[in-house]
Design an enzyme around this catalytic site. Structure first.
Site, short mmCIF file in Angstrom:
data_model
loop_
_atom_site.label_atom_id
_atom_site.label_comp_id
_atom_site.label_asym_id
_atom_site.label_seq_id
_atom_site.Cartn_x
_atom_site.Cartn_y
_atom_site.Cartn_z
N ASP A 38 0.88 -1.16 0.00
CA ASP A 38 0.00 0.00 0.00
C ASP A 38 0.92 1.22 0.00
O ASP A 38 2.11 1.13 0.36
CB ASP A 38 -0.93 0.01 1.22
CG ASP A 38 -2.12 0.97 0.98
OD1 ASP A 38 -2.06 1.81 0.07
OD2 ASP A 38 -3.11 0.88 1.73
C1 BGC Z 1 -4.90 3.48 0.07
C2 BGC Z 1 -4.94 2.51 -1.11
C3 BGC Z 1 -4.68 3.25 -2.39
C4 BGC Z 1 -3.35 3.96 -2.29
C5 BGC Z 1 -2.99 4.73 -3.53
C6 BGC Z 1 -3.64 4.33 0.06
O1 BGC Z 1 -3.76 5.37 0.99
O2 BGC Z 1 -4.99 2.78 1.27
O3 BGC Z 1 -6.17 1.85 -1.15
O4 BGC Z 1 -4.73 2.35 -3.46
O5 BGC Z 1 -3.40 4.88 -1.22
O6 BGC Z 1 -3.78 5.85 -3.68
#
Ligand code: BGC
Length: 758
Positions: free
Chosen positions: A227
């Protein structure tokens, strides 16, 4: 693509394991390795051309905002989930995006989780079926999916550092199965690891999670991506199987990998394995097709949204609204709809349908008159007394008032959890005041997480739960209000009477760095139905403008713990409609405490008025099994399992019993095993009984027979302690022999066991 790993230097290899920037991977042109773009998100493509961010703050190019997972979850329709997946895949290709970051298949553990709108359900089976349908269809377009957030990311509070303290059986039965289904069935290009720790170990460097379970057990062959910003220890991450760090670290963590290999603390083969997986991922590279079907996808968004709306209540057929009716449309969300949630999944929609416009558009045809009042402001600005008074005046002139209420972006979002289930008080006041004024009041809800219906539920005539329906929200709601679409959504999560009734209440969102999953497998309806706790509306609930009856259920065992169930359903009403056949299993008594029933199969079928159809559902071993922590395996308890057809999780319409041979589990005995375990052991118990009897005088034997309670008192005593009280009663040699016997017989029938997970 030919790719020679041995031609790459260690530095080059390490460089491939983190992003070039916020959304793309590094290329190595000299080795023929291209860069690819990964971007959000689950229900639409958030392609940023300018400033990048992972919280939906900066702009992105216009794309279709499809209904959110919370809505698709309520559709109970994998075909619709697949259509959304395919359309998102096409739009990704249009923008030259290779990997779409979604769908999210985390379980809605608590209704307070601020990001519940991005997840399908509180039930792992429903989440897994819908997630797998989405991923398969998305990947057929040539783009890749990233199923997220693996694992146990069930809250936003301290999501980047909290430890989800959860026992293995609960992980296996509740938090893993949706991921497992998607991985096994749909082979996603990537899995995104979560920010949080699981039992103290960050998901991003959890080898058990990312390698033992994900790859070795489930056969995942794609790449694990972090993530955004989830990496806490890059070297441990590589050792754990966390392949691609996103976004890029500016080279800092690449160097850590190089240093670790040079110092001998990281095996270069692990680096090579990650490089192979990242390079394989770059094969998804593709130029932007520019082929965006804006109108077609808007129409699809409308269709999916209409089929996701849940008709919670409809007294005296208040809905659909009849022709020639004076309608009052009330509430700020009727003109400024809330159709998506805040954070990384936020889409810049190609257009947005507001309900008031859609109602006005269609009302001319039906001779319906429409008057509108704002009623409240989403940010609580303005004169609430005046707004309320104006709404009541408008309502006075109407035969039906439709009140659009719900949560605003400041009430729920990625990044924080809610503290209450309540609607904003001004909205509750408005509903009550309107309901006192008009003959009929309909409430339309827009909310990402469950809201409480208490304090106003009984005053209103009909309620539509619209969740967050994407950009076509207004027209989809209008389709249902006026009957162009017969509602067929069903709750994918329970609506409790009180927050305190929720099983996670005492353990959410945790404290001092830990959130204890104390409710174990008793999440959502699994708890309410087992503990007999009343809810406002149970999981699975949903009404229709027609009526269905279930006439017959027939279950037959077709294989080793495999069961086929025929269910005959009839549309007994006057119009066509879609019905969801919900099949639950109430398991046979097992050595572990199990929920009263669990959803194990379902099907959504369209039936014309008067039509009867038999639907056949199949249950595999897993539908009856629990995870046995001692064996580390799925086990089916022998005995009578009941297959139940539910109108919802709390209302069983019909059931049938199937008797399964199940698994005979023989456990190893030690001196730490209890007296009860020794006596009840299938192999050792009878021998022990004989041995004890042989060593007793006639008087002692009589006394033992006369006092069965004495045995009960020592049943839970470890054998070691018991022996110290009855010294010499069992010769040491016999004990040894019996333990040896239990050891050689221990385990499950392997041949049968192996078919469980397939
Ligand atoms: C989120 C993800 C997301 C990523 C990219 C993170 O803060 O938890 O779900 O895909 O950011 O934007």
């Amino acid at each position: 693509m030919t790719f020679d790993l041995s031609a790459l230097t260690l530095d080059q290899k390490a460089s491939l394991l983190s992003g070039a920037d916020f959304w793309s991977t590094k290329s190595l042109p000299e080795a023929g390795i291209p860069s690819i773009v990964l971007t959000d998100g689950p229900h639409g493509v958030r392609r940023q051309a300018g400033e990048a961010d992972h919280l939906g703050i900066n702009d992105s190019l216009p794309s279709t905002c499809f209904p959110l997972a919370v809505a698709v979850g309520s559709s109970w329709d994998p075909h619709l989930a697949a259509k959304v997946g395919a359309a998102v895949g096409q739009e990704a290709r249009a923008f030259g995006v290779s990997v779409v970051l979604g769908p999210g298949v985390n379980i809605k553990r608590s209704p307070l989780c601020g990001r519940n709108f991005e997840y399908y359900s509180e039930d792992p089976y429903l989440s897994g079926v819908l997630g797998a349908a989405h991923v398969s269809a998305l990947q057929e377009t040539g783009a890749g999916a990233s199923v997220k957030h693996f694992a146990a990311n069930n809250q936003e509070h301290e999501r980047m550092r909290i430890s989800a303290d959860v026992d293995e059986r609960t992980l296996r039965e509740i938090y893993f199965p949706a991921f497992e289904r998607v991985v096994r069935e749909s082979k996603p290009a990537t899995v995104m690891c979560a920010y949080n720790k699981i039992n103290g170990v960050y998901a991003s460097h959890n080898r058990w999670l990312l390698t033992d379970v994900l790859r070795t057990e489930w056969g995942f062959e794609g790449a694990v991506v972090s993530d955004w910003g989830a990496v806490s220890d890059r070297v441990e991450g590589v050792a754990a199987g966390m392949d691609l760090e996103m976004p890029g670290s500016g080279g800092a963590t690449d160097q850590q990998i190089v240093d670790a290999v040079r110092s001998g603390s990281l095996d270069e083969e692990l680096v090579d394995a990650s490089v192979r997986r990242v390079v394989a991922l770059t094969q998804l590279a593709g130029d932007a097709t520019g082929d965006l079907d804006i109108d077609g996808h808007h129409a699809l968004a409308r269709q999916v949204a209409a089929d996701s709306i849940v008709l919670l209540k409809n007294n005296d057929t208040t809905l659909p609204i009849q022709t020639d009716t004076r309608v009052a449309v009330i509430g700020a969300f009727a003109t400024a709809p809330r159709y998506q949630g805040g954070g990384s999944s936020q889409i810049n929609p190609t257009r947005v349908d507001a309900a008031l416009d859609a109602i006005r558009d269609q009302s001319w045809a039906d001779g319906i008159t429409v008057e509108y009042a704002t009623g409240f402001t989403v940010d609580d600005s303005g004169d609430s007394t005046a707004l309320l008074a104006e709404a009541v005046t408008v309502a006075t002139r109407a035969e039906v008032a439709v009140v659009f209420v719900g949560l605003g972006d400041r009430d729920e979002s990625e990044g924080f959890d809610r503290e209450t289930l309540a609607l904003p008080p001004a909205q509750v006041d408005l509903i009550r005041a309107v309901a006192e004024t008009t003959a009929k009041t309909v409430v339309v809800l827009s909310n990402g997480g469950v809201v409480s219906l208490e304090g106003w539920h009984d005053q209103v005539d009909a309620i539509l739960e619209g969740w967050l329906l994407g950009q076509a929200t207004g027209s989809a709601v209008t389709d249902v209000l006026f009957g162009q679409v017969n509602p067929s959504g069903h709750l994918a999560e329970s609506i409790p009477l009180r927050l305190e009734d929720n099983p996670t209440w005492a353990n959410f969102p945790g404290e001092q760095g830990h959130v204890r999953y104390g409710e174990g497998v008793f999440v959502g309806y699994r708890y309410y139905t087992s503990a007999d706790v009343p809810v406002r509306y149970p999981f699975g609930h949903g009404l229709s403008y027609t009526a269905f009856s279930t006439d017959r259920i027939e279950a037959r065992v077709t294989g080793d713990a495999e069961v086929e169930v025929d269910v005959t359903v009839t549309n007994t009403g006057k119009r066509g409609g879609k019905h969801v056949v919900q099949l639950y299993v109430a398991p046979a008594p097992s050595p572990v405490r199990r929920p009263a029933r669990e959803l194990r199969a379902f099907a959504k079928v369209y039936l014309r008025a008067g039509e009867t159809r038999t639907v056949t559902l199949t249950l595999d071993r897993r539908a009856f099994a629990y995870w046995d922590i001692e064996l580390g395996q799925w086990v089916v308890a022998p005995g009578d399992h009941i297959v139940q057809i539910g109108a919802d999780s709390a209302t069983i319409i019909d059931e049938a019993t199937v008797t399964l041979a199940g698994d005979t589990v023989v456990r190893e005995l030690t001196l730490a095993s209890t007296v009860g375990e020794w006596f009840s052991h299938t192999e050792v118990g009878p021998l022990l009984m004989q041995g004890m009897a042989a060593g007793m005088t006639a008087d002692q034997a009589q006394q033992a027979a006369d006092n069965p309670d004495q045995l009960k008192m020592v049943e839970s005593m470890p054998m070691q302690q018991f022996l110290s009280f009855v010294q010499g009663a069992i010769p040491e040699e016999s004990l040894e022999q019996m333990m040896q016997l239990s050891r050689s017989a221990a385990g499950l029938d392997r041949e049968r066991q192996s078919s469980i997970a397939e």
